[in-house]
Motif scaffolding. Structure first.
Motif, PDB file in Angstrom:
ATOM      1  N   ALA A  80     121.898 -97.308  76.988  1.00 30.87           N
ATOM      2  CA  ALA A  80     121.489 -98.334  76.299  1.00 30.87           C
ATOM      3  C   ALA A  80     122.840 -98.913  76.268  1.00 30.87           C
ATOM      4  CB  ALA A  80     120.626 -97.412  74.845  1.00 30.87           C
ATOM      5  N   HIS A  81     123.785 -98.594  75.557  1.00 34.14           N
ATOM      6  CA  HIS A  81     125.252 -98.759  75.043  1.00 34.14           C
ATOM      7  C   HIS A  81     125.174 -99.585  76.689  1.00 34.14           C
ATOM      8  CE1 HIS A  81     128.520-100.063  73.326  1.00 34.14           C
ATOM      9  NE2 HIS A  81     129.379 -99.404  74.928  1.00 34.14           N
TER      10      HIS A  81
ATOM     11  N   PHE B 122     116.606 -98.508  68.484  1.00 33.70           N
ATOM     12  CA  PHE B 122     116.296 -97.940  67.470  1.00 33.70           C
ATOM     13  C   PHE B 122     115.649 -96.329  67.999  1.00 33.70           C
ATOM     14  CE2 PHE B 122     111.416 -96.575  65.572  1.00 33.70           C
ATOM     15  CZ  PHE B 122     112.749 -96.198  64.480  1.00 33.70           C
ATOM     16  N   ILE B 123     115.732 -95.624  67.542  1.00 29.65           N
ATOM     17  CA  ILE B 123     115.186 -94.477  68.649  1.00 29.65           C
ATOM     18  C   ILE B 123     114.241 -93.641  66.937  1.00 29.65           C
ATOM     19  CG2 ILE B 123     115.880 -92.106  68.998  1.00 29.65           C
ATOM     20  CD1 ILE B 123     118.396 -94.674  68.336  1.00 29.65           C
TER      21      ILE B 123
ATOM     22  N   MET C  53     107.705-101.421  64.775  1.00 30.34           N
ATOM     23  CA  MET C  53     108.986-101.302  65.077  1.00 30.34           C
ATOM     24  C   MET C  53     109.725-102.803  66.151  1.00 30.34           C
ATOM     25  SD  MET C  53     108.914 -99.816  62.471  1.00 30.34           S
ATOM     26  CE  MET C  53     110.605 -98.592  61.979  1.00 30.34           C
ATOM     27  N   LYS C  54     109.233-102.280  67.203  1.00 27.57           N
ATOM     28  CA  LYS C  54     109.530-102.690  68.916  1.00 27.57           C
ATOM     29  C   LYS C  54     109.833-104.093  68.698  1.00 27.57           C
ATOM     30  CE  LYS C  54     109.651-102.687  73.446  1.00 27.57           C
ATOM     31  NZ  LYS C  54     110.296-104.307  74.291  1.00 27.57           N
TER      32      LYS C  54
ATOM     33  N   LEU D 142     117.547-102.323  71.738  1.00 26.60           N
ATOM     34  CA  LEU D 142     115.990-101.640  72.883  1.00 26.60           C
ATOM     35  C   LEU D 142     115.411-100.815  72.182  1.00 26.60           C
ATOM     36  CD1 LEU D 142     118.662-100.659  75.707  1.00 26.60           C
ATOM     37  CD2 LEU D 142     117.538-102.671  75.552  1.00 26.60           C
ATOM     38  N   LEU D 143     114.297-100.665  72.207  1.00 22.19           N
ATOM     39  CA  LEU D 143     113.755 -99.160  71.743  1.00 22.19           C
ATOM     40  C   LEU D 143     113.525 -97.910  72.614  1.00 22.19           C
ATOM     41  CD1 LEU D 143     111.089 -98.054  69.984  1.00 22.19           C
ATOM     42  CD2 LEU D 143     109.931 -98.920  71.139  1.00 22.19           C
ATOM     43  N   ILE D 144     114.158 -97.102  72.394  1.00 17.86           N
ATOM     44  CA  ILE D 144     114.267 -95.331  72.497  1.00 17.86           C
ATOM     45  C   ILE D 144     113.522 -94.800  72.202  1.00 17.86           C
ATOM     46  CG2 ILE D 144     115.823 -93.915  73.219  1.00 17.86           C
ATOM     47  CD1 ILE D 144     118.072 -95.483  73.291  1.00 17.86           C
ATOM     48  N   LEU D 145     112.303 -93.779  72.893  1.00 18.55           N
ATOM     49  CA  LEU D 145     111.604 -93.123  72.900  1.00 18.55           C
ATOM     50  C   LEU D 145     111.636 -91.616  72.766  1.00 18.55           C
ATOM     51  CD1 LEU D 145     107.768 -95.054  72.154  1.00 18.55           C
ATOM     52  CD2 LEU D 145     109.543 -94.771  70.944  1.00 18.55           C
ATOM     53  N   ASP D 146     111.732 -90.572  72.528  1.00 23.61           N
ATOM     54  CA  ASP D 146     112.272 -89.114  72.463  1.00 23.61           C
ATOM     55  C   ASP D 146     110.920 -89.160  72.797  1.00 23.61           C
ATOM     56  OD1 ASP D 146     112.920 -86.516  72.828  1.00 23.61           O
ATOM     57  OD2 ASP D 146     114.315 -86.537  70.609  1.00 23.61           O
TER      58      ASP D 146
END
Length: 378
Positions: free
Chosen positions: A100-101, A194-195, A217-218, A227-231
């Motif tokens: 992401a970075h 946001f994770i 949230m997205k 970005l939206l990161i989903l775990d």
């Protein structure tokens, strides 16, 4: 559970059962840490592993391609997401942070160094992924080593946070406002991502989001260019009823991490999945080719049947406050008072006592437990 305080010794397994050294057969009702979704001793998997090991055990990615990788790419080609294989869930989340970075550096935005995650969450044990998580017990010994640029907001815990008579839309709006306030506090142009876990696993026990939460949230992330990161290390790969938990949320993440169910305990395998926006820039910067990810896969009706039985058989008890989850991923929150939702004192170790009782010879069932979840924020 065992003499001398030691854990019982597992010596074999077949299907849903684990065999112990004392001869007992234990029903593995949780797949360990939500891992062994294909069962123990699956001969088809074992044969495939043996066949591959007899041909080639390892080919250095920087030097060679191989047929197994190509076959995986062919199987994964049907959607626009791309896959970068890794080894552990923590590694996948660490890699997702870095990707992401790097994506934003490629875009000319190197000042985006902050991340926003949620309280009462867990994203791994490496220093980067541990910094993301809000699991206080696991963080505590390493606080002085963790990254400073992580801000946490309250989770989406309907059972404990929803106000009386508050509608889904009103609750979602309040949650989105919490995220937006975090962006504004940190400076919108400094936030990378946001994770969140679509269905929270170990940290708070199978908490799903209310309808509309993740699209909202997205939208905040998109508004500020993050970005939206989903775990989905624990909740993904079919566990909640679709291949990816986000397929039920009406949102597609920019980056996603999967693990556990990806190899079902037969091999340490996880993966970083990148959506089109990220993977297009990866191609432009000569990242290695990444296999494409398959479309949704739905479970059979067992998930709905499990939900029905859990609520019918356990919901009647005084100390069962909340039964929640999706698909085959369910959790039970025990409370001291059902009306006020007051939790038990974490020092009583209620969840661990339930786990120990279930594993004893009277029941021979292995369940996964989290301790003191409601005692944290959220």
């Amino acid at each position: 559970m065992s003499s001398g305080g030691y854990r019982p010794i597992a010596v074999g397994g077949q299907g849903d059962y684990i065999r112990l050294s004392d001869g007992r057969q234990i029903l593995d009702a949780c797949g360990g840490a939500a891992v062994t979704c294909l069962g123990h001793g699956n001969q088809e998997v074992i044969d495939a592993m043996a066949a591959q090991a007899s041909q080639l055990s390892y080919a250095a990615h920087g030097f060679f391609d191989n047929n197994s990788r190509r076959e995986l790419a062919e199987w994964f080609k049907s959607t626009s997401q791309r896959l970068l294989p890794t080894s552990l869930g923590s590694e996948a989340m660490e890699g997702a942070m870095k990707l992401a970075h790097e994506y934003l550096v490629w875009k000319g935005e190197p000042r985006r160094i902050n991340y926003i995650s949620r309280e009462v969450s867990y994203h791994g044990i490496t220093l980067g992924s541990l910094a993301l998580g809000g699991h206080l017990t696991r963080r505590a010994p390493f606080e002085s080593l963790l990254l400073p640029g992580v801000h946490r907001i309250p989770p989406c815990n309907e059972y404990r946070q929803r106000l009386q008579d508050e509608s889904d839309d009103e609750f979602v709006l309040r949650k989105a406002s919490e995220l937006e306030e975090a962006f504004l506090e940190l400076g919108p142009q400094t936030v990378t991502a946001f994770i969140a876990e679509p269905v929270v696993g170990a940290a708070s026990g199978c908490i799903p989001a209310v309808p509309g939460y993740f699209p909202a949230m997205k939208a905040v992330c998109d508004k500020y260019g993050a970005l939206l990161i989903l775990d989905e290390v624990m909740s993904g790969m079919g566990r909640t009823g679709t291949l990816h938990a986000w397929e039920q949320e009406g949102v597609v993440p920019d980056i996603q991490a999967v693990g556990k169910g990806l190899a079902a305990g037969y091999q340490p395998v996880s993966a970083i999945l990148a959506g089109d926006k990220v993977s297009d820039l990866m191609d432009a910067h000569s990242w290695p080719h990444l296999p494409r990810l398959p479309a949704g896969l739905r479970h059979s009706p067992e998930g709905a049947y499990l939900e029905k039985l859990l609520k019918e058989k356990l919901g009647i008890y005084t100390y069962v406050g909340n039964i929640r989850g999706r698909g085959l991923f369910w959790g039970i929150e025990f409370v001291k008072d059902k009306t006020s939702k007051e939790p038990f004192d974490p020092r009583l170790q209620i969840a661990q006592q339930v786990h120990s009782a279930a594993l004893a010879a009277s029941y021979n069932v292995a369940i996964y437990y989290g301790q003191g979840c409601a005692g944290q924020k959220g």
